[in-house]
Design an enzyme around this catalytic site. Structure first.
Site, PDB file in Angstrom:
ATOM      1  N   ASP A   1       0.842  -1.195   0.000  1.00 13.01           N
ATOM      2  CA  ASP A   1       0.000   0.000   0.000  1.00 13.01           C
ATOM      3  C   ASP A   1       0.879   1.247   0.000  1.00 13.01           C
ATOM      4  O   ASP A   1       1.038   1.918   1.021  1.00 13.01           O
ATOM      5  CB  ASP A   1      -0.955  -0.030   1.207  1.00 13.01           C
ATOM      6  CG  ASP A   1      -1.980  -1.142   1.071  1.00 13.01           C
ATOM      7  OD1 ASP A   1      -2.349  -1.466  -0.078  1.00 13.01           O
ATOM      8  OD2 ASP A   1      -2.416  -1.702   2.095  1.00 13.01           O
TER       9      ASP A   1
ATOM     10  N   LYS B   1       0.445  -8.147  -2.403  1.00 15.44           N
ATOM     11  CA  LYS B   1      -0.887  -7.655  -2.763  1.00 15.44           C
ATOM     12  C   LYS B   1      -0.760  -6.239  -3.316  1.00 15.44           C
ATOM     13  O   LYS B   1      -0.138  -5.381  -2.696  1.00 15.44           O
ATOM     14  CB  LYS B   1      -1.804  -7.647  -1.536  1.00 15.44           C
ATOM     15  CG  LYS B   1      -3.213  -7.162  -1.846  1.00 15.44           C
ATOM     16  CD  LYS B   1      -4.140  -7.350  -0.665  1.00 15.44           C
ATOM     17  CE  LYS B   1      -4.197  -6.156   0.244  1.00 15.44           C
ATOM     18  NZ  LYS B   1      -4.887  -4.983  -0.327  1.00 15.44           N
TER      19      LYS B   1
ATOM     20  N   ASP C   1      -5.915  -6.673  -5.605  1.00 12.01           N
ATOM     21  CA  ASP C   1      -7.057  -6.439  -4.696  1.00 12.01           C
ATOM     22  C   ASP C   1      -7.854  -5.234  -5.186  1.00 12.01           C
ATOM     23  O   ASP C   1      -7.738  -4.143  -4.636  1.00 12.01           O
ATOM     24  CB  ASP C   1      -6.502  -6.201  -3.283  1.00 12.01           C
ATOM     25  CG  ASP C   1      -7.610  -6.059  -2.249  1.00 12.01           C
ATOM     26  OD1 ASP C   1      -8.744  -6.487  -2.513  1.00 12.01           O
ATOM     27  OD2 ASP C   1      -7.324  -5.514  -1.154  1.00 12.01           O
TER      28      ASP C   1
ATOM     29  N   LYS D   1     -11.278  -5.364  -5.562  1.00  9.26           N
ATOM     30  CA  LYS D   1     -12.643  -5.422  -5.003  1.00  9.26           C
ATOM     31  C   LYS D   1     -13.656  -5.027  -6.070  1.00  9.26           C
ATOM     32  O   LYS D   1     -14.457  -4.101  -5.886  1.00  9.26           O
ATOM     33  CB  LYS D   1     -12.764  -4.510  -3.785  1.00  9.26           C
ATOM     34  CG  LYS D   1     -11.743  -4.821  -2.673  1.00  9.26           C
ATOM     35  CD  LYS D   1     -11.871  -3.859  -1.506  1.00  9.26           C
ATOM     36  CE  LYS D   1     -10.998  -4.212  -0.321  1.00  9.26           C
ATOM     37  NZ  LYS D   1      -9.557  -4.013  -0.512  1.00  9.26           N
TER      38      LYS D   1
ATOM     39  N   ILE E   1     -22.165  -3.758 -12.492  1.00 15.00           N
ATOM     40  CA  ILE E   1     -23.159  -4.596 -13.158  1.00 15.00           C
ATOM     41  C   ILE E   1     -22.421  -5.710 -13.893  1.00 15.00           C
ATOM     42  O   ILE E   1     -21.236  -5.568 -14.263  1.00 15.00           O
ATOM     43  CB  ILE E   1     -24.045  -3.787 -14.135  1.00 15.00           C
ATOM     44  CG1 ILE E   1     -23.188  -3.094 -15.192  1.00 15.00           C
ATOM     45  CG2 ILE E   1     -24.917  -2.788 -13.382  1.00 15.00           C
ATOM     46  CD1 ILE E   1     -24.015  -2.514 -16.341  1.00 15.00           C
TER      47      ILE E   1
ATOM     48  N   THR F   1     -20.360  -5.146 -17.090  1.00 13.70           N
ATOM     49  CA  THR F   1     -19.111  -4.404 -16.900  1.00 13.70           C
ATOM     50  C   THR F   1     -18.050  -5.271 -16.232  1.00 13.70           C
ATOM     51  O   THR F   1     -16.871  -5.225 -16.602  1.00 13.70           O
ATOM     52  CB  THR F   1     -19.390  -3.130 -16.065  1.00 13.70           C
ATOM     53  OG1 THR F   1     -20.394  -2.374 -16.736  1.00 13.70           O
ATOM     54  CG2 THR F   1     -18.147  -2.281 -15.898  1.00 13.70           C
TER      55      THR F   1
ATOM     56  N   ARG G   1      -2.387  -8.712  12.838  1.00 15.72           N
ATOM     57  CA  ARG G   1      -1.504  -7.881  13.649  1.00 15.72           C
ATOM     58  C   ARG G   1      -0.727  -8.741  14.637  1.00 15.72           C
ATOM     59  O   ARG G   1      -1.336  -9.497  15.409  1.00 15.72           O
ATOM     60  CB  ARG G   1      -2.324  -6.857  14.449  1.00 15.72           C
ATOM     61  CG  ARG G   1      -2.944  -5.746  13.592  1.00 15.72           C
ATOM     62  CD  ARG G   1      -1.835  -4.876  13.017  1.00 15.72           C
ATOM     63  NE  ARG G   1      -2.308  -3.805  12.167  1.00 15.72           N
ATOM     64  CZ  ARG G   1      -2.485  -3.886  10.844  1.00 15.72           C
ATOM     65  NH1 ARG G   1      -2.259  -5.018  10.204  1.00 15.72           N
ATOM     66  NH2 ARG G   1      -2.874  -2.840  10.157  1.00 15.72           N
TER      67      ARG G   1
ATOM     68  N   GLY H   1      -0.005  -5.489   5.887  1.00 11.03           N
ATOM     69  CA  GLY H   1       0.564  -4.295   5.280  1.00 11.03           C
ATOM     70  C   GLY H   1       1.411  -3.527   6.260  1.00 11.03           C
ATOM     71  O   GLY H   1       2.616  -3.770   6.408  1.00 11.03           O
TER      72      GLY H   1
HETATM   73  O1  C5P Z   1      -1.881  -2.317   6.642  1.00  6.28           O
HETATM   74  P1  C5P Z   1      -2.841  -3.432   6.863  1.00  6.28           P
HETATM   75  O2  C5P Z   1      -2.207  -4.712   7.338  1.00  6.28           O
HETATM   76  O3  C5P Z   1      -4.023  -3.022   7.698  1.00  6.28           O
HETATM   77  O4  C5P Z   1      -3.387  -3.741   5.397  1.00  6.28           O
HETATM   78  C1  C5P Z   1      -4.535  -4.491   5.164  1.00  6.28           C
HETATM   79  C2  C5P Z   1      -4.734  -4.613   3.701  1.00  6.28           C
HETATM   80  O5  C5P Z   1      -5.785  -5.525   3.450  1.00  6.28           O
HETATM   81  C3  C5P Z   1      -5.126  -3.301   3.020  1.00  6.28           C
HETATM   82  O6  C5P Z   1      -4.472  -3.288   1.759  1.00  6.28           O
HETATM   83  C4  C5P Z   1      -6.617  -3.397   2.818  1.00  6.28           C
HETATM   84  O7  C5P Z   1      -7.041  -2.795   1.628  1.00  6.28           O
HETATM   85  C5  C5P Z   1      -6.829  -4.898   2.719  1.00  6.28           C
HETATM   86  N1  C5P Z   1      -8.124  -5.408   3.149  1.00  6.28           N
HETATM   87  C6  C5P Z   1      -8.612  -5.309   4.429  1.00  6.28           C
HETATM   88  N2  C5P Z   1      -9.835  -5.814   4.777  1.00  6.28           N
HETATM   89  C7  C5P Z   1     -10.545  -6.449   3.872  1.00  6.28           C
HETATM   90  C8  C5P Z   1     -10.050  -6.581   2.567  1.00  6.28           C
HETATM   91  C9  C5P Z   1      -8.812  -6.052   2.245  1.00  6.28           C
HETATM   92  O8  C5P Z   1      -7.959  -4.752   5.305  1.00  6.28           O
HETATM   93  N3  C5P Z   1     -11.695  -6.997   4.218  1.00  6.28           N
END
Ligand code: C5P
Length: 255
Positions: free
Chosen positions: A18, A40, A67, A69, A73, A76, A192, A221
């Protein structure tokens, strides 16, 4: 569906790039070297660096989870997934969707004969909890809890043909138990290490918990991207994953 049976601990960690620029992302990837093989790429980096960056990552032998997401429709979604560059599309490991049955079916049609990317459905963002759900669906909150909503969305996605789900917090364990008769991937964000800040995740797990409860892959991340010594964080996460695989409560979805 051909899901991986044996995944090495080191391949189960997906580092979320990110960043705003390809330069920042590249410097982390180079610094982590062979320790991390799976990344990712989400909206933040994709809108800044696009396919050329993804292509570079693939060329350097890394696995890529895009990612985006995707939710729109059906027409598309089908066109968008079908429009991914041929040289990269079939080499992506994972792509995220959000929406309903029509979204999944359209994405499958867009993917065509390719076996990749695996299509993963978002259940409920890890930055949301029961109270946020009440804000979204004020009338229905008493009758449907977060667990119910996640199960309903998971069933829909798996019935429609998704290879896996994005799930976080206690729903990792719940989904593995609730759908124990099915084979599917669980990719868990909001991971975490014990001592790290939760940031915006209201539902988070440690790497050990997530794997032990049945996640196949972990997305992490900021605990890595913001660390002074990212290699140390990654090595410690991988050793937690190794330990959790030995203590695993429920069979992995892929196995
Ligand atoms: O920095 P962190 O570990 O929080 O990053 C989490 C990553 O996972 C981010 O890129 C976020 O977009 C993604 N994510 C999320 N929850 C979801 C889907 C994707 O945190 N349900």
């Amino acid at each position: 569906m051909n899901l991986p049976v044996e995944i090495a601990a080191s391949e189960r960690l997906i580092v979320a790039l990110d960043f705003d620029t390809a330069g920042e992302a590249r410097s982390l990837v180079e610094g982590l070297g062979d320790t991390v093989g799976f990344y990712k790429v989400g909206w933040q980096l994709f809108l800044g660096a696009g396919w050329p960056f993804v292509e570079d990552l693939l060329e350097s032998g890394k696995k890529v989870f895009l990612d985006l997401k995707i939710g729109d429709i059906g027409t598309t979604v089908r066109a968008a997934v079908g429009n991914m560059p041929d040289c990269s599309a079939g080499r992506l490991e994972m792509l995220t969707l959000q929406g309903g049955r029509a979204t999944v079916q359209a994405a499958m049609a867009g993917r065509g004969e390719r076996t990749r990317p695996w299509l993963l459905m978002l259940t409920v963002l890890s930055s949301m909890d029961d109270a946020d759900l009440g804000d979204l669906y004020p009338g229905g909150h008493d009758s449907a809890t977060l667990v119910d909503v996640i199960r309903i969305r998971a069933r829909m996605a798996l019935d429609a043909g998704c290879e896996g789900l994005i799930a976080s917090g206690e729903s990792v364990r719940d989904l593995r138990e609730h759908f124990s008769d099915r084979q599917f991937l669980i990719v868990a964000p909001g991971i975490r290490p014990e001592a790290a800040a939760r940031d915006d995740h209201k539902r988070s797990l440690t790497p050990y918990q997530a794997i032990r409860y049945g996640a196949d892959y972990l997305v992490m991340g900021r605990p890595v991207t913001g660390a002074d010594r990212p290699n140390d964080v990654v090595r410690s996460v991988i050793s937690e994953i190794e330990k959790a695989l030995q203590d695993r409560e429920v069979p992995p979805g892929a196995g």
